[in-house]
Write a protein that holds these residues in place. Structure first.
Motif, PDB file in Angstrom:
ATOM      1  N   PRO A   1       9.474  -6.142  -2.892  1.00 39.19           N
ATOM      2  CA  PRO A   1       8.114  -5.606  -2.798  1.00 39.19           C
ATOM      3  C   PRO A   1       8.100  -4.106  -3.084  1.00 39.19           C
ATOM      4  N   HIS A   2       7.007  -3.624  -3.635  1.00 40.72           N
ATOM      5  CA  HIS A   2       6.972  -2.217  -4.030  1.00 40.72           C
ATOM      6  C   HIS A   2       5.536  -1.724  -4.104  1.00 40.72           C
ATOM      7  N   ASP A   3       5.392  -0.423  -4.193  1.00 37.61           N
ATOM      8  CA  ASP A   3       4.068   0.186  -4.271  1.00 37.61           C
ATOM      9  C   ASP A   3       3.351  -0.239  -5.557  1.00 37.61           C
ATOM     10  N   GLY A   4       2.031  -0.298  -5.486  1.00 37.27           N
ATOM     11  CA  GLY A   4       1.257  -0.679  -6.659  1.00 37.27           C
ATOM     12  C   GLY A   4       1.288   0.353  -7.768  1.00 37.27           C
TER      13      GLY A   4
ATOM     14  N   PRO B   1       9.263  -7.106   5.019  1.00 38.50           N
ATOM     15  CA  PRO B   1      10.552  -7.743   4.713  1.00 38.50           C
ATOM     16  C   PRO B   1      10.667  -8.055   3.227  1.00 38.50           C
ATOM     17  N   MET B   2      11.864  -8.425   2.808  1.00 39.22           N
ATOM     18  CA  MET B   2      12.109  -8.696   1.400  1.00 39.22           C
ATOM     19  C   MET B   2      11.375  -9.937   0.909  1.00 39.22           C
ATOM     20  N   ASN B   3      11.022 -10.844   1.804  1.00 41.72           N
ATOM     21  CA  ASN B   3      10.287 -12.039   1.394  1.00 41.72           C
ATOM     22  C   ASN B   3       8.777 -11.870   1.547  1.00 41.72           C
ATOM     23  N   TYR B   4       8.349 -10.647   1.704  1.00 42.46           N
ATOM     24  CA  TYR B   4       6.920 -10.343   1.844  1.00 42.46           C
ATOM     25  C   TYR B   4       6.167 -10.781   0.588  1.00 42.46           C
ATOM     26  N   GLN B   5       4.943 -11.265   0.767  1.00 44.77           N
ATOM     27  CA  GLN B   5       4.173 -11.805  -0.354  1.00 44.77           C
ATOM     28  C   GLN B   5       3.128 -10.840  -0.910  1.00 44.77           C
ATOM     29  N   GLY B   6       3.023  -9.651  -0.320  1.00 43.02           N
ATOM     30  CA  GLY B   6       2.086  -8.662  -0.850  1.00 43.02           C
ATOM     31  C   GLY B   6       0.947  -8.367   0.117  1.00 43.02           C
ATOM     32  N   THR B   7       0.420  -7.156   0.020  1.00 50.59           N
ATOM     33  CA  THR B   7      -0.642  -6.702   0.902  1.00 50.59           C
ATOM     34  C   THR B   7      -2.006  -6.840   0.242  1.00 50.59           C
ATOM     35  N   GLN B   8      -2.953  -7.337   1.006  1.00 45.34           N
ATOM     36  CA  GLN B   8      -4.314  -7.449   0.504  1.00 45.34           C
ATOM     37  C   GLN B   8      -4.839  -6.060   0.145  1.00 45.34           C
ATOM     38  N   ASN B   9      -5.516  -5.985  -0.996  1.00 43.41           N
ATOM     39  CA  ASN B   9      -6.112  -4.742  -1.508  1.00 43.41           C
ATOM     40  C   ASN B   9      -5.089  -3.734  -2.038  1.00 43.41           C
ATOM     41  N   ALA B  10      -3.831  -4.135  -2.170  1.00 48.12           N
ATOM     42  CA  ALA B  10      -2.853  -3.244  -2.798  1.00 48.12           C
ATOM     43  C   ALA B  10      -3.153  -3.138  -4.295  1.00 48.12           C
ATOM     44  N   GLN B  11      -2.847  -1.998  -4.863  1.00 45.81           N
ATOM     45  CA  GLN B  11      -3.092  -1.770  -6.288  1.00 45.81           C
ATOM     46  C   GLN B  11      -2.272  -2.737  -7.143  1.00 45.81           C
TER      47      GLN B  11
ATOM     48  N   LEU C   1       0.828  -1.205   0.000  1.00 43.35           N
ATOM     49  CA  LEU C   1       0.000   0.000   0.000  1.00 43.35           C
ATOM     50  C   LEU C   1       0.867   1.262   0.000  1.00 43.35           C
ATOM     51  N   PRO C   2       0.317   2.394  -0.430  1.00 44.69           N
ATOM     52  CA  PRO C   2       1.064   3.650  -0.414  1.00 44.69           C
ATOM     53  C   PRO C   2       1.487   4.098   0.978  1.00 44.69           C
ATOM     54  N   THR C   3       0.869   3.534   2.001  1.00 45.02           N
ATOM     55  CA  THR C   3       1.206   3.909   3.383  1.00 45.02           C
ATOM     56  C   THR C   3       2.266   2.993   3.992  1.00 45.02           C
ATOM     57  N   GLU C   4       2.693   1.986   3.261  1.00 46.96           N
ATOM     58  CA  GLU C   4       3.624   1.004   3.811  1.00 46.96           C
ATOM     59  C   GLU C   4       5.047   1.223   3.295  1.00 46.96           C
ATOM     60  N   ARG C   5       5.996   0.669   4.039  1.00 46.04           N
ATOM     61  CA  ARG C   5       7.397   0.740   3.645  1.00 46.04           C
ATOM     62  C   ARG C   5       7.993  -0.667   3.565  1.00 46.04           C
ATOM     63  N   VAL C   6       9.119  -0.749   2.871  1.00 42.15           N
ATOM     64  CA  VAL C   6       9.820  -2.023   2.715  1.00 42.15           C
ATOM     65  C   VAL C   6      11.230  -1.887   3.281  1.00 42.15           C
ATOM     66  N   ALA C   7      11.677  -2.900   3.983  1.00 38.07           N
ATOM     67  CA  ALA C   7      13.053  -2.925   4.501  1.00 38.07           C
ATOM     68  C   ALA C   7      13.945  -3.515   3.409  1.00 38.07           C
ATOM     69  N   TYR C   8      14.354  -2.673   2.489  1.00 37.34           N
ATOM     70  CA  TYR C   8      15.134  -3.135   1.338  1.00 37.34           C
ATOM     71  C   TYR C   8      16.534  -3.593   1.741  1.00 37.34           C
ATOM     72  N   ASP C   9      17.090  -4.470   0.915  1.00 35.39           N
ATOM     73  CA  ASP C   9      18.429  -4.992   1.199  1.00 35.39           C
ATOM     74  C   ASP C   9      19.531  -4.211   0.488  1.00 35.39           C
TER      75      ASP C   9
ATOM     76  N   ALA D   1      -5.266  -6.434  -5.075  1.00 33.94           N
ATOM     77  CA  ALA D   1      -4.821  -7.800  -4.855  1.00 33.94           C
ATOM     78  C   ALA D   1      -5.764  -8.503  -3.897  1.00 33.94           C
ATOM     79  N   THR D   2      -5.823  -9.806  -3.998  1.00 35.95           N
ATOM     80  CA  THR D   2      -6.683 -10.582  -3.106  1.00 35.95           C
ATOM     81  C   THR D   2      -5.884 -11.510  -2.197  1.00 35.95           C
ATOM     82  N   MET D   3      -4.546 -11.516  -2.391  1.00 36.64           N
ATOM     83  CA  MET D   3      -3.749 -12.401  -1.550  1.00 36.64           C
ATOM     84  C   MET D   3      -3.712 -11.867  -0.118  1.00 36.64           C
ATOM     85  N   PRO D   4      -3.623 -12.737   0.851  1.00 38.22           N
ATOM     86  CA  PRO D   4      -3.598 -12.290   2.252  1.00 38.22           C
ATOM     87  C   PRO D   4      -2.270 -11.631   2.584  1.00 38.22           C
TER      88      PRO D   4
END
Length: 266
Positions: free
Chosen positions: A107-110, A244-254, A91-99, A261-264
């Protein structure tokens, strides 16, 4: 007899003299010589001009991706690479702990950052810039305290108006210049380093290294990503809630097609 011999000799001398007069009368063909010299000089000038003008392109030919050399950037001294899963959105409100910083994948913004030869005057949020890398763009980041004046002008010229390209300041960058494409990074000290052009040639819209080759770099506009007012860069380290870098994505992200998205969330 003697008289006849003298007359014969005199006749021969007269003939030779006449021939000499004819040859002498023709003269040296200076006009033809000058014309030939001019043509040769012009041809030499044209060849020299071509060789000089085409030298940069010929020098970069070996850095163009091909079936036999799908990722020429791997030959660049100092290149750093990584493997990242594409199409993982937050989501636009979230951040990623990049390596890596600047980041080169993950992971990145939609919403992607505009990357149509875009020159950003201010630093832009990492998560949007990474999405543009996923589409095949090359991102030139620079330390605004170290790159100014002529050096900055040279870097801007490598981006401005060129598709799948973008440049932005990156406060706190540990080197004057850092080049990014998806899964690739090269940090440099000088805007005159020839590796800048080699990196761009090897990786911009490279269908062997880009997860979403041919995807749009166009501006999305207000409410999504406005290149005239992009999401601000956050210089602070990501907090404990960063993905984290192995994050699978946020529900409802663009998502790319506009659907959430529909993934949990994980």
């Amino acid at each position: 007899m003697a008289s006849g011999t003298k007359k014969q000799g005199a006749s021969k001398r007269a003939v030779k003299s006449a021939r000499g007069s004819v040859v002498s009368g023709k003269g040296t063909p200076w006009g033809t010589i000058i014309a030939v010299v001019a043509i040769v000089a012009l041809a030499a000038a044209v060849v020299t001009y071509y060789l000089v003008q085409s030298a940069p392109k010929r020098a970069l030919a070996s850095w163009t991706p091909s079936a036999g050399n799908p990722d020429p950037s791997l030959q660049l001294p100092g290149i750093v690479t990584g493997n990242y899963k594409g199409s993982v959105h937050i989501l636009p409100t979230e951040r990623v702990a990049y390596d890596h910083y600047p980041p080169i994948g993950g992971p990145h913004d939609g919403y992607w950052a505009t990357c149509t030869g875009t020159v950003y005057k201010t630093a832009v949020r990492n998560e949007n810039m990474v999405h543009a890398l996923e589409h095949g763009s090359v991102w030139i980041a620079y330390n605004p305290d170290q790159i100014k004046g002529d050096a900055l002008t040279k870097l801007v010229a490598k981006v401005q108006g060129k598709p799948y390209s973008m440049i932005s300041p990156y406060p706190g960058l540990d080197k004057p210049i850092s080049l990014q494409s998806w899964g690739h990074q090269l940090k440099l000290d000088s805007a005159d380093d020839q590796r800048i052009d080699e990196f761009i040639t090897a990786l911009r819209a490279n269908n062997n290294t880009t997860p979403e080759i041919g995807a749009s770099c166009d501006a999305l506009g207000p409410g999504a990503f406005d290149p005239d007012n992009p999401p601000a860069f956050d210089p602070n380290p990501p907090g404990p809630d960063a993905k984290p870098m192995n994050y699978q994505g946020t529900q409802n992200a663009q998502q790319e097609g506009g659907a959430p998205a529909t993934m949990p969330s994980k």
